[in-house]
Design an enzyme around this catalytic site. Structure first.
Site, PDB file in Angstrom:
ATOM      1  N   ASN A 162       0.848  -1.194   0.000  1.00  0.00           N
ATOM      2  CA  ASN A 162       0.000   0.000   0.000  1.00  0.00           C
ATOM      3  C   ASN A 162       0.885   1.246   0.000  1.00  0.00           C
ATOM      4  O   ASN A 162       1.271   1.749   1.048  1.00  0.00           O
ATOM      5  CB  ASN A 162      -0.921  -0.025   1.223  1.00  0.00           C
ATOM      6  CG  ASN A 162      -2.011   1.020   1.130  1.00  0.00           C
ATOM      7  OD1 ASN A 162      -2.034   1.829   0.192  1.00  0.00           O
ATOM      8  ND2 ASN A 162      -2.922   1.017   2.095  1.00  0.00           N
ATOM      9  N   ASN A 168      -5.631   6.581  -1.572  1.00  0.00           N
ATOM     10  CA  ASN A 168      -6.494   6.025  -2.627  1.00  0.00           C
ATOM     11  C   ASN A 168      -7.201   4.735  -2.188  1.00  0.00           C
ATOM     12  O   ASN A 168      -7.851   4.074  -2.990  1.00  0.00           O
ATOM     13  CB  ASN A 168      -5.696   5.790  -3.916  1.00  0.00           C
ATOM     14  CG  ASN A 168      -4.594   4.744  -3.749  1.00  0.00           C
ATOM     15  OD1 ASN A 168      -4.588   3.966  -2.799  1.00  0.00           O
ATOM     16  ND2 ASN A 168      -3.659   4.728  -4.690  1.00  0.00           N
ATOM     17  N   ASP A 169      -7.086   4.374  -0.912  1.00  0.00           N
ATOM     18  CA  ASP A 169      -7.701   3.121  -0.464  1.00  0.00           C
ATOM     19  C   ASP A 169      -9.216   3.121  -0.708  1.00  0.00           C
ATOM     20  O   ASP A 169      -9.790   2.124  -1.116  1.00  0.00           O
ATOM     21  CB  ASP A 169      -7.424   2.877   1.029  1.00  0.00           C
ATOM     22  CG  ASP A 169      -5.958   2.560   1.283  1.00  0.00           C
ATOM     23  OD1 ASP A 169      -5.157   2.598   0.317  1.00  0.00           O
ATOM     24  OD2 ASP A 169      -5.590   2.300   2.446  1.00  0.00           O
ATOM     25  N   GLY A 213      -5.954  -2.328   0.003  1.00  0.00           N
ATOM     26  CA  GLY A 213      -5.327  -1.018  -0.225  1.00  0.00           C
ATOM     27  C   GLY A 213      -4.047  -1.018  -1.040  1.00  0.00           C
ATOM     28  O   GLY A 213      -3.490   0.039  -1.333  1.00  0.00           O
ATOM     29  N   ASP A 241      -1.483  -0.957  -4.129  1.00  0.00           N
ATOM     30  CA  ASP A 241      -1.644  -0.117  -5.318  1.00  0.00           C
ATOM     31  C   ASP A 241      -0.379  -0.072  -6.173  1.00  0.00           C
ATOM     32  O   ASP A 241       0.641  -0.701  -5.848  1.00  0.00           O
ATOM     33  CB  ASP A 241      -2.062   1.298  -4.900  1.00  0.00           C
ATOM     34  CG  ASP A 241      -1.218   1.839  -3.759  1.00  0.00           C
ATOM     35  OD1 ASP A 241      -0.003   1.607  -3.779  1.00  0.00           O
ATOM     36  OD2 ASP A 241      -1.790   2.466  -2.833  1.00  0.00           O
ATOM     37  N   ASP A 295      -6.484 -14.034 -19.699  1.00  0.00           N
ATOM     38  CA  ASP A 295      -7.278 -14.843 -18.780  1.00  0.00           C
ATOM     39  C   ASP A 295      -8.202 -15.807 -19.541  1.00  0.00           C
ATOM     40  O   ASP A 295      -8.550 -15.556 -20.693  1.00  0.00           O
ATOM     41  CB  ASP A 295      -8.118 -13.872 -17.945  1.00  0.00           C
ATOM     42  CG  ASP A 295      -8.839 -14.541 -16.804  1.00  0.00           C
ATOM     43  OD1 ASP A 295      -8.163 -15.152 -15.963  1.00  0.00           O
ATOM     44  OD2 ASP A 295     -10.077 -14.451 -16.743  1.00  0.00           O
ATOM     45  N   GLU A 308      -4.051 -18.366 -20.571  1.00  0.00           N
ATOM     46  CA  GLU A 308      -4.432 -19.274 -19.494  1.00  0.00           C
ATOM     47  C   GLU A 308      -5.407 -20.314 -20.038  1.00  0.00           C
ATOM     48  O   GLU A 308      -6.620 -20.116 -19.984  1.00  0.00           O
ATOM     49  CB  GLU A 308      -5.083 -18.502 -18.331  1.00  0.00           C
ATOM     50  CG  GLU A 308      -5.395 -19.397 -17.147  1.00  0.00           C
ATOM     51  CD  GLU A 308      -6.553 -18.897 -16.276  1.00  0.00           C
ATOM     52  OE1 GLU A 308      -6.587 -19.242 -15.091  1.00  0.00           O
ATOM     53  OE2 GLU A 308      -7.439 -18.181 -16.788  1.00  0.00           O
TER      54      GLU A 308
HETATM   55 CA    CA Z   1      -3.686   2.362  -1.442  1.00  0.00          CA
END
Ligand code: CA
Length: 621
Positions: free
Chosen positions: A143, A148-149, A168, A170, A335, A364
């Protein structure tokens, strides 16, 4: 007086009528995607998706030298327009207006920018067997920016106590710790999806994308993503972007106003995919099963895109190219590969590789056996003639072999023989070296748990991964012996990386609060990864292996100049053995150095190896 009132009232009614009319036909421009593009691309065609209320009643006009608006396409929904542009090779970078005219005057315009393509962009080199890929889940790594959480408008709020909540992590957390990866010897970062995923819990994993052109603000901004790629590049680390073409988050803005009914695969009621990817190649599969596999939804929060719709197809192709150019990517991890329309995927790969001939994409194709996985590798000899054009696949069969081999007694096809046998199926692959090998990932039990927290087994597994053919991929925290079982819930195999959060009791970035064993694991991997980095014979050399005897698996990586002998003893006892049967590989070599134990062999006729251990012997003439 009465008449005057009446006429006033009439005038009022007319005015109201006109206002309503205006309101009904008012046009708006909300989005243009892709929002900008580049000059000098290999492909000259570009299809813009234009969205806005009643936008289709307007007539778009473009005037810019080298750019032609070839076609304007109206679809079922009057709020969409698709513009087919041709951008000539020689077109100069610059900005032009897309003017949306009605009969009278310019109503609305969009300023479209054509950037100059970065020189050398088309010659970019994707990841290859000289790389080691490090997979991390951005919400769970570090984090770097607590501000920005939680972000306005984003539904799922930070909740670090919940294994399925957002914690959180980033982009800044990744960027702040680039030296950590460089030191460990990692050369490529596969970061789980970082697109906007504005859906309810669990949103942290990023696979429910709600905006294909935007980085989730809880991870950072588009610009920060680009900066991360640039700074990582300076440290010799490329970024591999995790993309998803099969599905998207139900809160995507499309869902409120679909361009057309068949934009996604819809069912009378919620219908889940059967997840039987094998039905795609199974010659006896029923249409019903295959349909359910392809068109069923991956999850209640993930709508299934219809790639057979040519507008969807163009949108996805351009979106991937946009990110490669914008963020200077070193690779794409795609994916749920078999869940999308395979002919579209082959077309996409063809497009990508005509734009970037040396670029790398790993798909994948999560299937358990080599025949099934090999189907998805480019130019494979498939009975139905299908060619995926996909240059890398994940080695799921070898993952399962690694997970079980070190826990088993050695038998005809168990224990060490399982590694040997799984590799022996490589004849099924068109390009056996174009495979990404791994022991765990974000969907699987963590390796150290699987190996019963046995450090010796761990070291053997890592040696095998780093010295056999293919491109090794490691999962964040494996270097710290992180544990976790998938059946306890995904949150438990995706725990926070120690040191990524203020106040963490252990901090791997500065090697504080770690156990002796964790430190040993880290040092071991650091040594091995950095050794591998310059070992061309491991990257490109041939592989020759010998039938395991008494649980000892011996193989050689060799080329004209060099040879490395790997010995894995999957026994609870030490072994000493004569090397006569390896004569064809030892020819010309008389001594060697074990790089793991820094010991020299002054002869190669007799080799001994402790219980449950591995040796990597660089042979000398
Ligand atoms: Ca964050």
């Amino acid at each position: 007086m009465k008449k005057a009132l009446q006429s006033r009232f009439r005038l009022f009614l007319i005015m109201v009528f006109m206002a309503v009319q205006q309101l009904l036909t008012a046009q708006e421009l909300t989005r243009v995607e892709p929002p900008f593009w580049w000059t000098g691309m290999e492909h000259s065609e570009l299809q813009l998706m234009v969205y806005g209320k009643n936008i289709s009643v307007l007539r778009p006009v473009i005037e810019y030298p080298g750019v032609t608006l070839k076609e304007t396409i109206l679809v079922e929904n009057p709020n969409y327009l698709f513009l087919n542009l041709v951008i000539e090779k020689e077109t100069l970078p610059g900005t032009f207006l897309i003017q949306f005219d009605n009969e009278k005057r310019n109503e609305i315009s969009y300023s479209f920018e054509l950037f100059e393509r970065k020189s050398g962009s088309s010659q970019r080199k994707g990841f290859s067997s000289s790389d080691v890929i490090y997979l991390l889940m951005p919400d769970r790594f570090a984090n770097g920016d607590v501000s920005n959480d939680d972000m306005p408008g984003m539904i799922d709020k930070a909740d670090r106590n919940n294994p399925n909540g957002r914690h959180g992590g980033d982009l800044k957390g990744i960027r702040d710790n680039l030296d950590y990866f460089a030191d460990l010897g990692v050369t490529a970062l596969w970061i789980n999806p970082v697109f906007e995923a504005n859906v309810p819990k669990p949103s942290y994993h990023g696979y429910s994308i709600t905006n294909f052109y935007r980085i989730d603000p809880r991870f950072g901004t588009n610009d920060e993503y680009r900066q991360l790629s640039e700074e990582a590049g300076k440290k010799g680390i490329m970024i591999v972007k995790d993309m998803v073409f099969n599905h998207f988050g139900i809160n995507h803005w499309w869902m409120k106003d679909l361009p057309m009914k068949d934009w996604l695969n819809q069912w009378p009621e919620y219908t889940r995919s059967n997840f039987r990817a094998g039905t795609i190649m199974d010659p006896y599969a029923s249409d019903a099963d295959r349909d359910r596999m392809l068109k069923g939804w991956f999850d209640t929060m993930m709508a299934d895109l219809n790639q057979k719709n040519s507008f969807v197809a163009n949108y996805l192709i351009q979106n991937s190219v946009w990110w490669v150019e914008y963020a200077d990517l070193g690779g794409i991890r795609m994916d749920t590969y078999p869940y999308s329309d395979k002919d579209f995927m082959a077309k996409w790969m063809n497009y990508i590789r005509s734009e970037y001939p040396d670029f790398s994409v790993v798909g994948e194709a999560w299937l358990n056996t080599t025949p099934q996985v090999s189907y998805w590798m480019e130019s494979n000899r498939n009975a139905d003639g299908f060619n995926s054009n996909l240059n890398f696949v994940f080695d799921f069969p070898l993952k399962y072999a690694i997970n079980s081999a070190f826990n088993e007694d050695n038998g005809w096809s168990s224990g060490a023989a399982k590694l040997y046998e799984t590799i022996s199926f490589d004849f099924l692959y068109s390009h056996p070296s174009q495979i990404v090998t791994f022991a765990d990932n974000h969907d699987a039990d963590r390796l150290y748990s699987v190996l019963g927290k046995d450090f010796n087994k761990f070291k053997m597994a890592i040696v095998f991964l780093m010295t056999t053919r293919g491109i090794p991929q490691i999962y964040y925290g494996t270097e710290l012996l992180m544990t976790g079982w998938e059946h306890d819930g995904h949150g438990f195999i995706r725990e926070d990386f120690p040191g990524g959060w203020e106040g963490d009791t252990a901090n791997a970035f500065i090697s504080e609060g770690l156990t002796t064993e964790q430190k040993d694991a880290w040092d071991f991997m650091r040594m091995l990864l950095n050794w591998r980095k310059d070992k061309q014979v491991i990257h490109q050399g041939q592989l020759k292996h010998y039938i395991p005897e008494e649980g000892v698996y011996v193989y050689f990586r060799y080329d004209e100049d060099e040879s490395v002998m790997v010995v894995i003893n999957n026994n609870k006892e030490s072994r000493t053995f004569r090397t006569d049967r390896f004569a064809e590989s030892l020819k010309g070599y008389s001594t060697g150095t074990d790089i793991l134990h820094r010991t020299n062999f002054d002869q190669l006729k007799m080799i001994s190896i402790p219980a449950m251990s591995a040796r990597i012997i660089e042979l000398k003439k």
